[in-house]
Structure formats: C-alpha cells, structure tokens
Write an enzyme that holds these catalytic residues in place. Structure first.
Site, PDB file in Angstrom:
ATOM      1  N   LYS A  22       0.329  -1.155   0.337  1.00 44.77           N
ATOM      2  CA  LYS A  22       0.203  -0.237  -0.368  1.00 44.77           C
ATOM      3  C   LYS A  22       1.262   1.067   0.083  1.00 44.77           C
ATOM      4  O   LYS A  22       0.703   2.277  -0.608  1.00 44.77           O
ATOM      5  CB  LYS A  22      -1.106  -0.213   1.411  1.00 44.77           C
ATOM      6  CG  LYS A  22      -2.409   0.577   1.060  1.00 44.77           C
ATOM      7  CD  LYS A  22      -2.451   1.020   2.231  1.00 44.77           C
ATOM      8  CE  LYS A  22      -3.766  -0.833   2.231  1.00 44.77           C
ATOM      9  NZ  LYS A  22      -4.287  -0.346   2.747  1.00 44.77           N
ATOM     10  N   ARG A  92      -3.554   2.885   8.479  1.00 44.57           N
ATOM     11  CA  ARG A  92      -3.942   2.086   7.903  1.00 44.57           C
ATOM     12  C   ARG A  92      -2.749   1.115   8.116  1.00 44.57           C
ATOM     13  O   ARG A  92      -1.442   1.276   7.395  1.00 44.57           O
ATOM     14  CB  ARG A  92      -4.107   1.686   6.559  1.00 44.57           C
ATOM     15  CG  ARG A  92      -5.202   2.349   5.828  1.00 44.57           C
ATOM     16  CD  ARG A  92      -5.428   2.772   4.728  1.00 44.57           C
ATOM     17  NE  ARG A  92      -7.090   3.445   4.223  1.00 44.57           N
ATOM     18  CZ  ARG A  92      -7.852   3.267   3.727  1.00 44.57           C
ATOM     19  NH1 ARG A  92      -7.438   2.694   2.589  1.00 44.57           N
ATOM     20  NH2 ARG A  92      -8.406   4.205   3.687  1.00 44.57           N
ATOM     21  N   GLY A 101      -5.680 -10.750   7.103  1.00 40.25           N
ATOM     22  CA  GLY A 101      -6.033 -11.039   8.401  1.00 40.25           C
ATOM     23  C   GLY A 101      -5.411 -10.395   9.208  1.00 40.25           C
ATOM     24  O   GLY A 101      -5.548 -10.274  10.421  1.00 40.25           O
ATOM     25  N   MET A 103      -5.173  -6.049  11.446  1.00 40.75           N
ATOM     26  CA  MET A 103      -5.951  -5.128  11.722  1.00 40.75           C
ATOM     27  C   MET A 103      -5.291  -4.431  10.181  1.00 40.75           C
ATOM     28  O   MET A 103      -4.588  -3.963   8.876  1.00 40.75           O
ATOM     29  CB  MET A 103      -4.566  -4.467  12.648  1.00 40.75           C
ATOM     30  CG  MET A 103      -5.686  -2.805  12.995  1.00 40.75           C
ATOM     31  SD  MET A 103      -4.159  -1.569  13.245  1.00 40.75           S
ATOM     32  CE  MET A 103      -4.847  -0.904  12.502  1.00 40.75           C
ATOM     33  N   ARG A 336      -3.847  -1.579  -5.961  1.00 41.75           N
ATOM     34  CA  ARG A 336      -3.186  -2.594  -6.334  1.00 41.75           C
ATOM     35  C   ARG A 336      -3.589  -3.480  -7.549  1.00 41.75           C
ATOM     36  O   ARG A 336      -5.004  -2.963  -8.295  1.00 41.75           O
ATOM     37  CB  ARG A 336      -3.447  -2.993  -5.170  1.00 41.75           C
ATOM     38  CG  ARG A 336      -4.161  -3.617  -5.181  1.00 41.75           C
ATOM     39  CD  ARG A 336      -4.961  -3.732  -3.188  1.00 41.75           C
ATOM     40  NE  ARG A 336      -5.586  -4.179  -3.085  1.00 41.75           N
ATOM     41  CZ  ARG A 336      -6.443  -4.489  -1.794  1.00 41.75           C
ATOM     42  NH1 ARG A 336      -5.932  -4.658  -1.043  1.00 41.75           N
ATOM     43  NH2 ARG A 336      -7.961  -4.266  -1.539  1.00 41.75           N
ATOM     44  N   HIS A 455      -2.691 -44.790  -4.869  1.00 43.34           N
ATOM     45  CA  HIS A 455      -3.185 -45.702  -5.474  1.00 43.34           C
ATOM     46  C   HIS A 455      -4.840 -44.562  -6.139  1.00 43.34           C
ATOM     47  O   HIS A 455      -4.588 -44.076  -7.785  1.00 43.34           O
ATOM     48  CB  HIS A 455      -4.040 -46.776  -4.968  1.00 43.34           C
ATOM     49  CG  HIS A 455      -4.231 -47.853  -6.839  1.00 43.34           C
ATOM     50  ND1 HIS A 455      -5.900 -46.982  -6.851  1.00 43.34           N
ATOM     51  CD2 HIS A 455      -4.127 -47.752  -7.622  1.00 43.34           C
ATOM     52  CE1 HIS A 455      -6.103 -48.581  -7.548  1.00 43.34           C
ATOM     53  NE2 HIS A 455      -4.107 -48.326  -7.735  1.00 43.34           N
ATOM     54  N   GLU A 745      14.250 -43.431  -7.815  1.00 41.28           N
ATOM     55  CA  GLU A 745      13.385 -43.946  -7.096  1.00 41.28           C
ATOM     56  C   GLU A 745      13.696 -43.942  -4.987  1.00 41.28           C
ATOM     57  O   GLU A 745      12.944 -44.196  -4.747  1.00 41.28           O
ATOM     58  CB  GLU A 745      11.916 -44.045  -7.172  1.00 41.28           C
ATOM     59  CG  GLU A 745      12.414 -45.874  -8.311  1.00 41.28           C
ATOM     60  CD  GLU A 745      11.054 -45.510  -8.774  1.00 41.28           C
ATOM     61  OE1 GLU A 745       9.815 -44.716  -8.441  1.00 41.28           O
ATOM     62  OE2 GLU A 745      10.783 -47.042  -9.208  1.00 41.28           O
ATOM     63  N   SER A 764      15.092 -40.836 -15.385  1.00 34.53           N
ATOM     64  CA  SER A 764      13.227 -40.460 -14.739  1.00 34.53           C
ATOM     65  C   SER A 764      13.446 -40.593 -13.397  1.00 34.53           C
ATOM     66  O   SER A 764      13.232 -41.380 -13.008  1.00 34.53           O
ATOM     67  CB  SER A 764      12.426 -41.070 -15.140  1.00 34.53           C
ATOM     68  OG  SER A 764      10.750 -40.707 -15.165  1.00 34.53           O
ATOM     69  N   GLY A 766      11.830 -41.066 -10.056  1.00 34.53           N
ATOM     70  CA  GLY A 766      10.270 -40.849  -9.813  1.00 34.53           C
ATOM     71  C   GLY A 766       9.863 -40.332  -7.964  1.00 34.53           C
ATOM     72  O   GLY A 766      10.376 -41.373  -6.939  1.00 34.53           O
ATOM     73  N   ASN A 768       7.733 -39.846  -6.051  1.00 32.69           N
ATOM     74  CA  ASN A 768       7.116 -40.419  -4.923  1.00 32.69           C
ATOM     75  C   ASN A 768       7.761 -41.019  -3.575  1.00 32.69           C
ATOM     76  O   ASN A 768       7.788 -41.149  -2.852  1.00 32.69           O
ATOM     77  CB  ASN A 768       6.035 -40.741  -5.925  1.00 32.69           C
ATOM     78  CG  ASN A 768       4.774 -40.336  -6.330  1.00 32.69           C
ATOM     79  OD1 ASN A 768       5.189 -38.709  -6.344  1.00 32.69           O
ATOM     80  ND2 ASN A 768       4.459 -41.199  -7.330  1.00 32.69           N
ATOM     81  N   CYS A 831       9.193 -37.922 -13.444  1.00 30.11           N
ATOM     82  CA  CYS A 831       7.676 -39.101 -13.468  1.00 30.11           C
ATOM     83  C   CYS A 831       7.253 -38.779 -12.180  1.00 30.11           C
ATOM     84  O   CYS A 831       5.868 -39.328 -12.279  1.00 30.11           O
ATOM     85  CB  CYS A 831       7.763 -39.912 -14.437  1.00 30.11           C
ATOM     86  SG  CYS A 831       8.334 -41.158 -13.555  1.00 30.11           S
ATOM     87  N   TYR A 851      12.957 -32.521 -18.969  1.00 25.83           N
ATOM     88  CA  TYR A 851      12.184 -32.958 -18.899  1.00 25.83           C
ATOM     89  C   TYR A 851      10.905 -33.165 -17.608  1.00 25.83           C
ATOM     90  O   TYR A 851      11.453 -32.935 -16.979  1.00 25.83           O
ATOM     91  CB  TYR A 851      11.588 -33.237 -19.487  1.00 25.83           C
ATOM     92  CG  TYR A 851      11.060 -34.895 -19.337  1.00 25.83           C
ATOM     93  CD1 TYR A 851      10.544 -35.277 -18.477  1.00 25.83           C
ATOM     94  CD2 TYR A 851      11.656 -35.807 -20.416  1.00 25.83           C
ATOM     95  CE1 TYR A 851      10.152 -37.199 -18.508  1.00 25.83           C
ATOM     96  CE2 TYR A 851      11.883 -37.153 -20.114  1.00 25.83           C
ATOM     97  CZ  TYR A 851      11.113 -37.337 -19.039  1.00 25.83           C
ATOM     98  OH  TYR A 851      11.548 -38.925 -18.883  1.00 25.83           O
TER      99      TYR A 851
HETATM  100  C1  PEP Z   1       6.797 -42.544  -8.454  1.00 22.79           C
HETATM  101  O1  PEP Z   1       7.458 -43.402  -7.224  1.00 22.79           O
HETATM  102  O2  PEP Z   1       7.385 -41.275  -8.390  1.00 22.79           O
HETATM  103  C2  PEP Z   1       6.824 -42.923  -9.146  1.00 22.79           C
HETATM  104  C3  PEP Z   1       6.231 -42.164 -10.645  1.00 22.79           C
HETATM  105  O3  PEP Z   1       5.811 -44.376  -9.587  1.00 22.79           O
HETATM  106  P1  PEP Z   1       4.802 -45.217  -8.773  1.00 22.79           P
HETATM  107  O4  PEP Z   1       4.634 -43.957  -8.578  1.00 22.79           O
HETATM  108  O5  PEP Z   1       4.575 -45.823  -9.661  1.00 22.79           O
HETATM  109  O6  PEP Z   1       5.956 -45.583  -7.403  1.00 22.79           O
HETATM  110 MG    MG Z   2       8.104 -45.555  -8.445  1.00 22.88          MG
END
Ligand code: PEP
Ligand code: MG
Length: 878
Positions: A22, A92, A101, A103, A336, A455, A745, A764, A766, A768, A831, A851
């Site tokens: 402001k 202000r 959030g 005053m 703003r 899943h 992974e 690649s 993984g 997760n 991925c 990528y």
């Molecule tokens: C991962 O582990 O990031 C992955 C892409 O494989 P999945 O989720 O199938 O285990």
């Molecule tokens: Mg995996």
C-alpha cells in the site's frame, strides 16, 4: 540513524519490501501527480525491530514520527493537536503482500471531546463531526483495545430502533452526541481505561496495534496458507483524512479497471454517496454500480475514468482502486493489481498483450498456474455453494473436478449402477488395482486413507476423475455400506457432491457450471509452450488420457505404468494365472496370452503418439496387488483357474509381505522373474516392428526399469533384455531403435548415479518413491501426520506435494551431477507427482532437467509454471 519513516513523495513502487504494498503504491501515485491525500509510511523494518525488541515505540521512532507529522501539518496547513484547521488522519496497515488477516484501518484519528466541537463549527455540521467521532471510537475501541465490534453495533441498532431512525445518515447531531457518550462508556467499562484524548497518544497506540497485528492468529494462518514469510513485517500508513461523508457531493467507492470475474474491459465497481470507507463493505447500505456515478457526479466520474485508465497503463495490469470524493473533489486512496478469477486472468493477459501494453512474458507472469486448472473442470455454482451443507472439508484435493452422485462402497456396485445410467461416487477406505473398473465408472472417488500419491489419487488424476483422498474424519464402513461423518451418517445410495479442487464434500446435489477452454486459454497455453525451456510430458496409458494430454500440448509420455494395463477383468485373470503358476513353463504360457494384450495396447499408444516419445515402465507393484482379497473373489478365482481354494490361499500367504512398499516389487520382480520383463520388452518391440511395417512409422520406444538400487540390477536386466531383443530383430530381419533407462527413486540410486549412467540411456526421477524412501514416510499412510506436521510447522509443506529441497532435492541434485559427470548428455526427467507442481517445477528447471511429466489435466499448469521459471531465470540473469 536508520530512516524509519518516509513521506509519500520520498518513495516509489519498487520499495514494497520497505514500505509495504500500500505504502509503495501511495508513493508511486504521489510521484505521478495523482490526487492522493498526503501522508507518510512507517517502514516494515521499524515493525520488525519493534516486534523483536521491547514491543514499545522507541523514542527515536517517536521523534521521527513527530518530524513527519510536522511536515504533514506544513503541507496541509492544518494542525494535529493545535487550534488551527484540524488535521485528522487515517492509520492503515500495509504489508508487502495484501493480508486480510491483519488489522486494517482506523479513520478520523486525532478527534477528541474538544476538537469534535471545533470540527462541528468549522464544517457547520454537528452531525458530520459527531459521526466522525463515533466511528473513531468504534474502530479504535475494536482494533486498538480489542473490544468486540458487536458492543458498538448493537448499541447503534438499539438506539436507532428506540428513536425510530432508519439510516445512519438520518441521525442528528444530538443523536450522535448521545451515541458518542455511550461508546466512550463502553470503552471505559470494558477496557477500564478512558478513550485517550491526546491525538499523539491515539496515534502511538494505533501504530503499536498495527505492529502487533502482524502476529495475531489470523495473520499467522493467512501467511501459512499463502506461504508468506513471518519475518517481513508490516508498514503503517498515516494519511490526511478526506471525508466522503460530507454531504451529497461526497462519497466513497472501490472499482476495478476491468471486470474481475470475466475479464471484460470495462470499469467495474461500486460507490456510496455521503459515506466513509467501511460503509461500502459493511453492507448496511447497498452501494450503487459505478456507472451511476456518471449521473450523480458527472465530472468526478469522468476524472475517475481517466485516472483509472492512467493507473492501468502505468502498472500495466488490471487495478483495484479505492477512492473518496470530498465535496466534489476526487481522491485516490489506494491502487493495487486486482485479484481475479481464472477465467478473467487468461482474458486479461491476452487482451493486455493485444493492446500492446505488455509482452507475452509479462502476461504469463500474471497467471497463477494452479488456478489454470479451474478452467479445465466444471465447478459448483456460487449460488449453490452459498447454501451447501458440508459433509467434510479435511480431505486432500487429490484430483480436481466437481462431481455429484450416489455413494457406493465397492467397485462392482459402482460399475453396475453406472451401467444403469446412474452417476456414482465410489467411497473406499483406500483403493487398490482391483477397484479400477469401479473407479473408471465413477464420477468421483473419495477415500478416508492415503495421501496425494496413494493409488486412488494417482489413478484418478490420470483419468481426470475428481478425487478427494485421505479424508480422515470419515468412518467408511465398506461392510455395512455406510459412512459416519462428523455431522451424521450416509448410507449407500445417498447423494453427495464432491469438490476435488479443494477437498470439500457436500450433502446432496449441488448445481454445476461447465467451463470450456476458450480462445484466451488456448493463446496463453501456446505462449507457455513457446517460452518454457522444459518439455512437459504426460503420465498416461489409456488412449483417451493420451488424447487429453496431446490436446493440452504434451511433448510425449513420461510414464506409462504398464501395471495399469492389467486391470481389466480378463487381463487380471491372466496375470493371476502367471502369479499362481508353479513352474516356468506354466508362467510362460500365461505370459504368451498377456503378450498379445500388451501388444494391442502398445500399438494403440504408438499410433496415438505418432512420432512423440513415450517412456514405458516395466512392471512395478508387488504381485499381491493383482490378487483378490475377498472370500467370494478367491472362490471365483479358484473355479476359473480350476484349482482348489486352499491352493490360492496358500499362494496368497506366500505373497504376503509385511512392508510391500519395501518388498518384492520394481526391478526385484524382473530379477526373480526375468521372463516377465522380457515378455513386456518383446511386446513393446514387436508392436514397434508392426507399426513400422504397417504404417512406416518409426517409433523409438523408451523402456524404463523401476526401483533400481544397484548397478548390477540395471546392467543384468538391460543385458538380458538387449540379448533377447537383438535376437528377435534379427529373426524378424528388421531393426527398431530403442533405449533402456532407469527410474531413480531410491536414495542409493541417487548416490551411485555416476555408475548407473554408464548403463542407463536415460534417467527419470520417481519422486513419489524417492520422497517415501528419503523420509521413511509411507506414501499411503502419511496423510494422517503430515497435515499435523505442516500445521505445526514441523514441515513447511507436504513433501509429496511440493519438493523438499533440502533433502529430496539435494539427492536429486547429487544424482543429476553424478549422472552428467559420466554422460553429460544423458536425458533426465521427472515422472513422480511433483512433476505437476509449480514450485517443484521451478526447482527442476533450475537444475536443468530435460522434462517433467504429470497427469494430463496438470499439463497446462506445468507449462505455465515451466514458462514462468524460464522467464524468471532470464530476468535474473539480465
Ligand atoms: C514414483 O515413484 O514417483 C513413480 C512415478 O512411480 P509410482 O508412483 O508408480 O511408484
Ligand atoms: Mg515409484
């Protein structure tokens, strides 16, 4: 001495860190010569030093404030505590980022029992003077002394009712005098202190209150939600009051330079004649649409339109402007960049470029990548949401969409009801591959367990199906077919509405509004694709998902999870035959049938992809995921396979693992059953051969081996597959080029990436599994405690949703450096689910991956995030 106070004419728009949003904009508008009432800003640094030390205004700061008050008195020829023309100010808060959030505002500061009389005689309007005073008492009492606004509001309502007065503006001077007396009594009674009569004391207390409000609970929560750091503090703006409540040629309002809901290039806003700022928001009087100002005060309207246009041209973005008119003179109190819907954001971005105001790069930077997803899925109508009753709002927004349907608790019922034309919502504690057909048939999936990479979440996102996962307050009883939620119980067949964009579930059927991708969306996407350095691929395996990804501009497939191809009933049977076989010969027989299925799948995929690349991952999950769990299904399988029920149960016991996620899965399956990976590789290459023969299309399949942790796993498997495929191609007398790479992974794979790069044609990540294995958090169970960790600040964010740069990120960086030290040109992608998260994408871009890959519906988000990252990097390097 550190300068802690700036007059508005000393600052500019680039000083947001120091003067807050402001303050910086007030300074900028002053610099531009706009009609901004003069004033000064106390810096965010002064706030932090106040909060970090005594929590009292230092003598130094008080002195500096005094000097600036004197300057303001000179500029305005008014006096703050003297007997000349009265100087009243507004106070202000104003942090770098706008923060609802905290005053916000106190108006009319400086009035007391004596000066109110002075104001009355100066303006010859007692009612006006006492109205200003009662507003000050009310706001000061509330924000400085923490007295509930209701005490004041209730009395005002009571007084008006008792005296038969309808509108605030109908109150007389005498009325307002008694109200002021009562308001002062309320303050004295609750705070045990009188309202301060010294204008300076009022000012000091108000400044301290603004500083303290930085740390109130609402502000903390807002910062946490919006990832605003805690240590940047707020500035305080002290500004000459101008009075919108001085009669019929005065007023106050708020306007956007374009429509914030649709993006239409037309002034949009509202105002009230004879009113002060808070009246517009308070809803006591209904404001008029801004166009009506043309009739009420034509010259003011014309001037406002001119200034609004000027501000938009200057800031080169849609502006949200607050203004006040005092006796026919227009003042701008704030500007703003305006908040806007996703729909408006793309239209405004494209229009501003077409109008020549900004470049494509600037336009892309105005977009919020996550909001883009709102343009791809239908939404519940706002009217419906206002009346909606919530079932739960603690679930994870696992896959966006707005779905309505009847609940059921097992996949078979979902499939059956859907076949009869019903809209179904599948509710499970968690889903497994067995549920796939039910999931496909459902409008939405709700689970009480599992996180963003469970899943249910992964499969739903892949399909673009709405999903709320890990909704832990729901007690889903699949056996009794009912769900108990905090407000009651639902039974099979009851209707609910599920919002996958925010994880909220509502009772009954809510109306949906369908939004389609527009010319504006398509234009913005084309720009993003052009400017992004990273490629964006999709995680997909069905033709319809792949088509969706291609529609959004995917550069190929980053992950085909081949296990998803075994989910259909007939295929599942063959997979079960393979798993239950006792000998190599029997396994081979089952695999022959599966090979045919896989070939059909791969051919379809190659055909749909045309010449784009596709990474096909060999089988990854533990085998028991393919096996039945329910008694009746086990009996059915025994009959179908012509073996005893005991035999199946024996094999199920053998397959049982205590920790399946750390168990016999990934390339460990390939090591113990090489024929499985060889069959899959054969199917891939045979499909490529057929494609080449039939259509001349020369595809280069990328075969990916999952969960590799040692060099031997990769080298042995790669060698076996290559030997087999080379022989196959020789036999077929045809050559297709293919690559064999690995997923990274496991933490160990990161640390030996230099060795793996000797064998792997590509990497690649993984993320997760890598996140799961790095933290030791089960990706399917962690939602329970991660939410608590995040709310308590143990973790800044859920690492399954946004990269943990310090841990998982460091491992990834190490792997990239090591891998490239062996093979500088090795292709590296991501991925896991982080491949679709904007903050993580920026990290992956910074470390120069090639990528990211994500589910088809996240591709637009990923492109925008990738383009923004490229643009940011370029501007940092300038
Ligand atoms: C991962 O582990 O990031 C992955 C892409 O494989 P999945 O989720 O199938 O285990
Ligand atoms: Mg995996």
């Amino acid at each position: 001495m550190l300068k802690q106070v700036y007059q508005f004419d000393e600052g500019n728009a680039d000083m947001k860190d120091l003067l807050g949003g402001k303050g910086a904009n007030l300074a900028e508008m002053t610099r531009l010569g706009l009609p901004v009432p003069p004033g000064f800003t106390i810096t965010t640094e002064a706030c932090m030093s106040f909060l970090n030390t005594t929590k009292e205004l230092s003598d130094e700061l008080k002195k500096e404030i005094d000097e600036h008050l004197s300057l303001l008195e000179k500029k305005t020829n008014k006096s703050f505590e003297g007997d000349k023309d009265l100087l009243l100010v507004s106070v202000r808060s104003g942090a770098k980022f706008s923060m609802p959030g905290m005053m916000d505002t106190i108006l009319n500061l400086g009035l007391n029992d004596e000066t109110v009389e002075q104001l009355a005689s100066l303006t010859e309007d007692e009612a006006f003077a006492y109205d200003c005073y009662r507003r000050l008492l009310q706001m000061f009492g509330n924000v400085v002394f923490g007295i509930d606004m209701q005490y004041f509001e209730n009395y005002l309502t009571f007084y008006k009712q008792k005296h038969g007065v309808k509108l605030d503006s109908d109150l007389t001077g005498d009325d307002l005098k008694s109200i002021v007396t009562e308001f002062k009594r309320i303050i004295l009674e609750i705070k045990k202190k009188p309202f301060p009569q010294s204008a300076k004391e009022q000012l000091h207390l108000a400044i301290e209150a603004v500083f303290h409000s930085w740390n109130n609970e609402r502000a903390h929560i807002y910062r946490e939600l919006n990832r605003i750091p805690d240590d940047i503090g707020t500035a305080v703006n002290i500004q000459l009051m101008v009075f919108g409540n001085s009669g019929d040629t005065s007023g106050t309002g708020v306007a956007f330079t374009r429509n914030p809901a649709t993006g239409e290039n037309k002034l949009f806003g509202e105002y009230l004649i004879n009113a002060q700022g808070e009246d517009v928001v308070a809803g006591i009087r209904t404001p008029e649409p801004i166009e009506k100002l043309k009739n009420d005060l034509p010259a003011v309207y014309e001037e406002f339109t001119r200034l609004a246009h000027l501000l938009e041209q200057h800031y080169r973005d849609m502006q949200d402007i607050e203004f006040t008119v005092e006796k026919g003179k227009l003042y701008i109190l704030q500007t703003r960049n305006g908040k806007r819907t996703a729909q408006a954001s793309v239209k405004i971005a494209v229009d501003l470029v077409e109008e020549g105001l900004i470049q494509e790069e600037d336009a892309l930077m105005t977009l919020n990548p996550d909001m883009i997803s709102h343009l791809l899925h239908p939404e519940f109508s706002k009217v419906a949401l206002e009346k909606a009753v919530k079932v739960s709002d603690v679930g994870l927004p696992a896959s966006p969409g707005s779905a309505v349907g009847k609940i059921c608790f097992d996949a078979a019922t979902a499939k059956e009801w859907a076949a009869q034309g019903e809209k179904v919502i599948l509710m499970r504690q968690e889903t497994s591959p067995e549920d796939i057909e039910g999931m496909v048939a459902s409008e939405a999936i709700v689970t009480s367990r599992g996180g963003m990479t469970s899943h249910a979440a992964v499969v739903a996102r892949g399909m673009g199906t709405c999903c709320v996962a890990g909704c832990s307050e729901l007690e889903i009883d699949e056996f009794l077919k009912r769900v108990v939620y905090p407000g009651g119980q639902l039974n099979e067949g009851d209707v609910i509405s599920v919002d996958g964009s925010n994880g909220v579930i509502y009772l009954g059927e809510l109306e949906v509004e369908v939004t389609e991708t527009s010319h504006y969306f398509d234009t913005v996407m084309a720009w993003a694709k052009k400017h992004a350095r990273l490629d964006v691929r999709m995680n997909a395996e069905t033709v319809s998902d792949i088509k969706t990804g291609l529609y959004f501009g995917a550069d190929g497939i980053g992950l085909i999870r081949t296990e998803h191809m075994f989910f259909g009933a007939e295929r599942l049977i063959q997979m079960r035959r393979f798993i239950l076989s006792n000998s190599y010969i029997e396994r081979e027989k089952a695999l022959k049938v599966i090979l045919d299925y896989q070939m059909d799948d791969f051919k379809e995929i190659f055909e749909t992809l045309n010449d784009l690349p596709g990474v096909i991952r060999l089988l990854d999950p533990p085998l028991h995921e393919f096996m039945p769990t329910k008694e009746e299904d086990i009996v059915l399988l025994a009959q179908e396979m012509n073996v005893s029920k005991n035999e199946i149960e024996r094999r199920l016991k053998e397959l049982h693992e205590v920790n399946p996620m750390l168990g016999h899965r990934g390339c460990r399956l390939g090591m113990t059953y090489p024929e499985l990976y060889i069959m899959q590789s054969e199917a891939i290459i045979r499909s490529a051969i057929e494609m080449k023969r039939e259509t001349g299309l020369d595809v280069t399949p990328e075969i990916m081996i999952p969960l590799v942790g040692t060099t031997k796993e990769l080298s042995e498997l790669k060698e076996k597959i290559e030997l087999y495929l080379d022989a196959l191609m020789e036999e077929e007398d045809i050559n297709v080029f293919y690559r064999i790479g690995t997923m990274i992974e496991l933490p160990r794979a990161c640390l030996i990436a230099n060795q793996l790069a000797k064998t792997a044609d590509f990497f690649s990540f993984g993320t997760n599994d890598l996140t799961q294995m790095t933290f030791g958090f089960s990706r399917d169970d962690a939602a329970k405690y991660i939410n608590e960790y995040v709310s308590k600040g143990v973790l800044p964010v859920d690492p399954f949703q946004t990269i943990d740069k310090d841990g998982v990120g460091e491992l990834i960086k190490t792997a990239v450096e090591k891998g490239r030290s062996t093979t500088p040109t090795i292709k590296i992608g991501v991925c896991g689910e982080l491949g679709g998260d904007p903050t993580s994408i920026e990290f992956f871009d910074d470390i120069n991956l090639d990528y990211v890959s994500c589910s088809p519906y996240r591709i637009p988000i990923a492109y925008i995030a990738a383009a923004q990252s490229t643009i940011r990097r370029a501007s940092n390097n300038e």
